[in-house]
Design a protein around this motif. Structure first.
Motif, PDB file in Angstrom:
ATOM      1  N   LYS A 281       8.388  33.533  11.378  1.00  0.00           N
ATOM      2  CA  LYS A 281       9.054  34.831  11.569  1.00  0.00           C
ATOM      3  C   LYS A 281      10.480  34.634  12.069  1.00  0.00           C
ATOM      4  CE  LYS A 281       5.387  38.089  12.499  1.00  0.00           C
ATOM      5  NZ  LYS A 281       4.543  38.582  13.577  1.00  0.00           N
TER       6      LYS A 281
ATOM      7  N   LYS B 182       2.116  29.509  15.222  1.00  0.00           N
ATOM      8  CA  LYS B 182       2.782  28.934  14.061  1.00  0.00           C
ATOM      9  C   LYS B 182       3.483  30.033  13.256  1.00  0.00           C
ATOM     10  CE  LYS B 182      -0.245  25.155  12.998  1.00  0.00           C
ATOM     11  NZ  LYS B 182      -1.192  24.763  11.960  1.00  0.00           N
ATOM     12  N   SER B 183       2.840  31.222  13.198  1.00  0.00           N
ATOM     13  CA  SER B 183       3.441  32.307  12.419  1.00  0.00           C
ATOM     14  C   SER B 183       4.758  32.776  13.060  1.00  0.00           C
ATOM     15  CB  SER B 183       2.468  33.480  12.272  1.00  0.00           C
ATOM     16  OG  SER B 183       2.474  34.264  13.446  1.00  0.00           O
ATOM     17  N   TYR B 184       4.886  32.636  14.365  1.00  0.00           N
ATOM     18  CA  TYR B 184       6.149  33.016  15.015  1.00  0.00           C
ATOM     19  C   TYR B 184       7.287  32.106  14.567  1.00  0.00           C
ATOM     20  CZ  TYR B 184       3.490  36.002  18.149  1.00  0.00           C
ATOM     21  OH  TYR B 184       2.685  36.973  18.652  1.00  0.00           O
TER      22      TYR B 184
ATOM     23  N   GLU C  33      -2.684  29.395  15.297  1.00  0.00           N
ATOM     24  CA  GLU C  33      -2.141  29.930  14.033  1.00  0.00           C
ATOM     25  C   GLU C  33      -1.073  30.983  14.304  1.00  0.00           C
ATOM     26  OE1 GLU C  33      -2.705  28.856  10.897  1.00  0.00           O
ATOM     27  OE2 GLU C  33      -3.755  27.273  12.005  1.00  0.00           O
ATOM     28  N   GLN C  34      -1.395  31.858  15.274  1.00  0.00           N
ATOM     29  CA  GLN C  34      -0.468  32.937  15.633  1.00  0.00           C
ATOM     30  C   GLN C  34       0.895  32.366  16.055  1.00  0.00           C
ATOM     31  OE1 GLN C  34      -1.740  36.281  15.923  1.00  0.00           O
ATOM     32  NE2 GLN C  34       0.330  37.038  16.272  1.00  0.00           N
TER      33      GLN C  34
END
Ligand code: GTP
Ligand code: MG
Length: 419
Positions: free
Chosen positions: A68, A63-65, A60-61
């Motif tokens: 961003k 994917k968040s990049y 998930e982390q």
């Protein structure tokens, strides 16, 4: 000499500092974006055993990049250099902008003309249009008169914003991402807080347009006092406009100029404390916006600039306006690079760092797992070797026993035969 100066458009404009920095930082973010997407594909399960090493939260982390980075690229594409003009009614704010844009874009005239904030920004394509605050409707702009009418028609709140989109290709400053903000006179019941909150906080440069026929007023001073308490060291240029008027009183010209110069530099250095004495020298100019615009329009018709002259001393005023533009371009591009891109580059760095740490962790765990498997394998082979050895011992023992038994039987048989 003036023509030569004007034709120096071939010179590389200081605005290119910003334009190039923007391109470069965008290229870097394209690379980061590729890298982030590739890594995300990898952790999401391109590799069969990845599920054992990388947990859901980590996926998930990553994917968040992706979000961003594309968010930063989006902001970056909208980053521009912003200059805002302030001063008393009729000092010539709109005229200065028009002179810089080399076209009559903003309405100007005697009396109170600009009745709300007007932002001029570049667009691709040929058709100019305007958009009022709180609406998405693109209103056609066919002429300056019609624009002036459109601006007057509705009673717009004086701190509201009208955005004028003007074809980039008609003006080099718009092409290079400069956005101009025109304001109503600071003497017209300004709601200082609103004005500063809504229009000033992200401005890279402020231009105070004064009327050199009078002197700086309290309203103008207090506005900039307020601005400089809210922003740390704002970049302020001061234009003593309508300097053509001084030609009618040549005997006072030098002393008036010296007086204005001293008041302006004192204001920047001692009152606002935003400039050093050396900087302040490069921030105060004596110009005629109306004359500069006229001269530029003549030049575009292929006529000599001087045909736009309003009074004696045109060359000096025209030269000073160009000098102002050069200093302004240097200042705004450097300031915008510092304030806008420094932020992106530090965010980019921190994303790259976080990703690196996570990937290091994953690598570490994969290594531990690899070693554990090696260890298990070793134990297994040890055990097999051991069994083989035991098997060999047992076999050898059996062989011996059988051998002995056979010998015993043979001996017994021989003995029996002998008897
Ligand atoms: P508001 O929008 O009403 O706050 O005024 P403004 O500061 O935008 O002034 P604007 O540009 O509308 O100019 C006011 C009048 O002064 C216009 O008639 C201009 O043509 C004239 N004007 C502007 N600059 C100069 C100049 O340098 N010399 C002379 N002689 N007239 C000028
Ligand atoms: Mg105006």
């Amino acid at each position: 000499a003036t023509r030569a100066l004007h034709n120096n458009a071939n010179d590389i404009s200081p605005l290119q500092i910003f334009v190039r920095a923007k391109k470069k930082i965008n290229d870097i973010f394209v690379e980061i974006e590729d890298y982030v997407s590739e890594t995300t594909r990898f952790v999401e399960g391109d590799v069969p055993i990845s599920g054992d090493i990388i947990d859901k939260a980590e996926t998930e982390q990553f994917k968040s990049y992706v979000l961003k980075v594309s968010g930063i690229r989006e902001v970056l594409s909208r980053d521009h250099m912003k200059v805002a003009f302030f001063g008393r009614t009729s000092n010539g704010k709109s005229s200065v902008i028009n002179a810089m844009l080399r076209d009559k874009i903003l309405p100007s005239g005697i009396g109170h003309t600009t009745n709300c904030f007007c932002q001029v920004e570049g667009i691709d394509g040929q058709e100019a249009y305007l958009v009022k605050e709180g609406s998405d409707e693109k209103l056609n702009v066919t002429s300056i008169k019609q624009l002036a009418n459109a601006l007057c028609q509705e009673k717009l709140c004086e701190s509201s914003l009208v955005r004028i989109f003007w074809p980039r290709e008609r003006c080099s400053l718009l092409r290079d991402d400069v956005v101009f903000v025109d304001s109503p006179g600071v003497d017209v019941s300004p709601n200082l807080d609103d004005w500063i909150d809504n229009h000033c906080l992200n401005a890279d440069v402020f231009v105070l347009v004064l009327n050199s026929e009078s002197t700086m007023t309290l309203a103008e001073k207090s506005f900039f006092h307020e601005v400089s308490t809210r922003l740390s060291k704002p970049n302020i240029f001061i234009l003593n406009n309508r300097w053509d008027a001084s030609a009618s009183e040549p005997e006072f010209q030098e002393s008036v100029k010296a007086q204005h110069q001293e008041r302006c530099t004192d204001f920047l250095i001692k009152e606002l404390k935003v400039s050093t004495p050396k900087e302040a020298e490069e921030r105060v100019f004596f110009v005629s916006a109306r004359e500069t615009l006229q001269a530029r329009l003549k030049e575009q018709e292929g006529l000599p600039a001087i045909q736009g002259a309003l009074a004696e001393g045109f060359q000096n005023r025209y030269f000073e306006f160009q000098d102002f533009e050069r200093k302004f371009e240097e200042c705004i591009s450097q300031s915008a690079v510092r304030t806008k891109f420094a932020q992106h580059s530090s965010r980019g760095k921190s994303i790259a760092n976080e990703m690196r740490q996570m990937l290091d962790g994953i690598y570490e765990r994969a290594n531990v797992m690899h070693n554990q498997k090696l260890d298990q394998k070793k134990k297994l082979t040890d055990r097999i070797a051991n069994t083989e050895q035991q098997l060999m011992l047992v076999t050898r023992e059996m062989k011996m026993k059988i051998h002995n038994m056979v010998e015993e039987v043979e001996q017994k048989v021989a003995k029996a035969l002998n008897e």
